[in-house]
Write a protein that holds these residues in place. Structure first.
Motif, mmCIF file in Angstrom:
data_model
loop_
_atom_site.group_PDB
_atom_site.id
_atom_site.type_symbol
_atom_site.label_atom_id
_atom_site.label_comp_id
_atom_site.label_asym_id
_atom_site.label_seq_id
_atom_site.Cartn_x
_atom_site.Cartn_y
_atom_site.Cartn_z
ATOM 1 N N PHE A 106 0.833 -1.201 0.000
ATOM 2 C CA PHE A 106 0.000 0.000 0.000
ATOM 3 C C PHE A 106 0.870 1.254 0.000
ATOM 4 C CE2 PHE A 106 -2.538 -3.241 2.164
ATOM 5 C CZ PHE A 106 -3.726 -3.174 1.452
ATOM 6 N N ILE A 107 0.443 2.247 -0.792
ATOM 7 C CA ILE A 107 1.060 3.576 -0.771
ATOM 8 C C ILE A 107 -0.077 4.585 -0.674
ATOM 9 C CG2 ILE A 107 2.642 5.176 -1.901
ATOM 10 C CD1 ILE A 107 3.431 2.785 -3.753
ATOM 11 N N PHE A 108 -0.033 5.421 0.354
ATOM 12 C CA PHE A 108 -1.109 6.379 0.569
ATOM 13 C C PHE A 108 -0.600 7.808 0.369
ATOM 14 C CE2 PHE A 108 -2.250 2.654 3.157
ATOM 15 C CZ PHE A 108 -3.494 2.373 2.625
ATOM 16 N N GLN A 109 -1.531 8.748 0.360
ATOM 17 C CA GLN A 109 -1.178 10.153 0.216
ATOM 18 C C GLN A 109 -0.317 10.599 1.390
ATOM 19 O OE1 GLN A 109 -4.461 12.567 -1.054
ATOM 20 N NE2 GLN A 109 -3.562 14.443 -0.270
ATOM 21 N N ALA A 110 -0.690 10.163 2.610
ATOM 22 C CA ALA A 110 0.139 10.397 3.788
ATOM 23 C C ALA A 110 1.248 9.352 3.799
ATOM 24 C CB ALA A 110 -0.707 10.294 5.055
ATOM 25 N N PHE A 111 2.448 9.757 4.138
ATOM 26 C CA PHE A 111 3.595 8.862 4.024
ATOM 27 C C PHE A 111 3.570 7.746 5.072
ATOM 28 C CE2 PHE A 111 5.404 13.244 3.031
ATOM 29 C CZ PHE A 111 4.977 13.192 1.711
ATOM 30 N N ASN A 112 2.999 8.036 6.262
ATOM 31 C CA ASN A 112 2.852 7.029 7.324
ATOM 32 C C ASN A 112 4.184 6.403 7.729
ATOM 33 O OD1 ASN A 112 0.035 7.362 7.377
ATOM 34 N ND2 ASN A 112 -0.261 5.866 5.747
ATOM 35 N N LEU A 113 5.211 7.250 7.893
ATOM 36 C CA LEU A 113 6.509 6.776 8.363
ATOM 37 C C LEU A 113 6.628 7.021 9.867
ATOM 38 C CD1 LEU A 113 8.844 8.182 5.562
ATOM 39 C CD2 LEU A 113 7.625 5.994 5.626
ATOM 40 N N LEU A 114 7.344 6.137 10.557
ATOM 41 C CA LEU A 114 7.581 6.320 11.986
ATOM 42 C C LEU A 114 8.787 7.235 12.169
ATOM 43 C CD1 LEU A 114 6.964 2.783 13.534
ATOM 44 C CD2 LEU A 114 5.425 4.744 13.404
#
Length: 262
Positions: A106-114
């Protein structure tokens, strides 16, 4: 040369190509009675393996809903969704969660990195959680494909937005999923960074044999795909192979004109 094929309510794959994911007579509705809203209306579509497919349509057309149903992120009201030969519409939550983890990226608009992890740790995090060791040679190819070789020790705050999305792309690719779904993956990026990320997605298909399905509203982003599937009012109404930005824009203008006259 751009070829547009008008079809009444479903999309093929453009030939005898193997199918990575498919929907059959899929209906997604919300509410009931007078308040019932049909987001997807008997959708039939195949997503070809080893190709880059873009899903487009006016706001409210059902494009994100279709992607979420294909990816097992949302349930369908009726119909069937298959990932390769596995029907996912009847799976229990635990099995579906495992399937998404092991077989889908999955790749979303928000990067969702820690923020506490560096780029490499963010890339391998899903595999670490699953207790799987990354294939080092494959990981090296992925990192090279997305141009992150010199940034692996950097934390997200030390990276630009485009570099952070490259990390998210690499994370999706690292486990060698059967299919990657992107929901407006360049929506938070400027045009230059967006073009870089789209170029990496294109390369992952051409050089790594990846399968990508991307929802976008941007004709330029769609022009990186092999095929564009168009939705309107919850139905697939058209598809275009070898798209150009201008051809996609013209098609979207047709939708806008219809919306004003209907």
């Amino acid at each position: 040369m751009t070829t547009a094929v008008t079809i009444p309510r479903h999309g093929g794959t453009g030939g005898g190509t193997a199918v990575a994911a498919r929907a059959r007579q899929v209906v997604k509705a919300y509410g009931s009675g007078e308040t019932r809203v049909v987001a997807l209306d008997r959708v039939d579509v195949d997503m070809a393996r080893g190709q880059f497919t873009a899903i487009m349509g006016p706001s409210g057309s059902g494009k994100s809903t279709l992607m979420h149903c294909l990816a097992g992120l949302d349930t369908v009201t009726s119909g069937q969704i298959h990932l390769d030969d596995t029907e996912i519409t009847g799976l229990k939550d635990k099995r579906l969660t495992q399937l998404r983890r092991d077989r889908i990226g999955f790749i979303f608009q928000a990067f969702n990195l820690l923020p506490t992890l560096n780029a490499l740790e963010n890339i391998t995090l899903p595999m670490d959680i699953a207790g799987r060791r990354p294939d080092e040679k494959w990981l090296e190819r992925v990192v090279e494909t997305v141009g992150l070789a010199g940034r692996l020790k950097h934390r997200p705050t030390q990276l630009s937005g485009g570099q952070q999305q490259r990390v998210a792309v690499a994370r999706a690719l690292a486990s060698r999923p059967e299919i990657i779904f992107g929901d407006e993956p360049t929506g938070n990026l400027d045009s230059r960074a967006g073009a870089e990320v789209l170029g990496f997605l294109r390369r992952s298909v051409d050089e790594l044999g990846q399968t990508i399905v991307m929802v976008t509203h941007d004709p330029v982003a769609a022009s990186y795909a092999d095929r564009v599937v168009f939705l309107a009012d919850g139905r697939i109404v058209d598809e275009m192979f070898h798209p150009t930005a201008d051809a996609v824009l013209d098609r979207m203008k047709d939708f806008d004109a219809r919306g004003r006259t209907s």
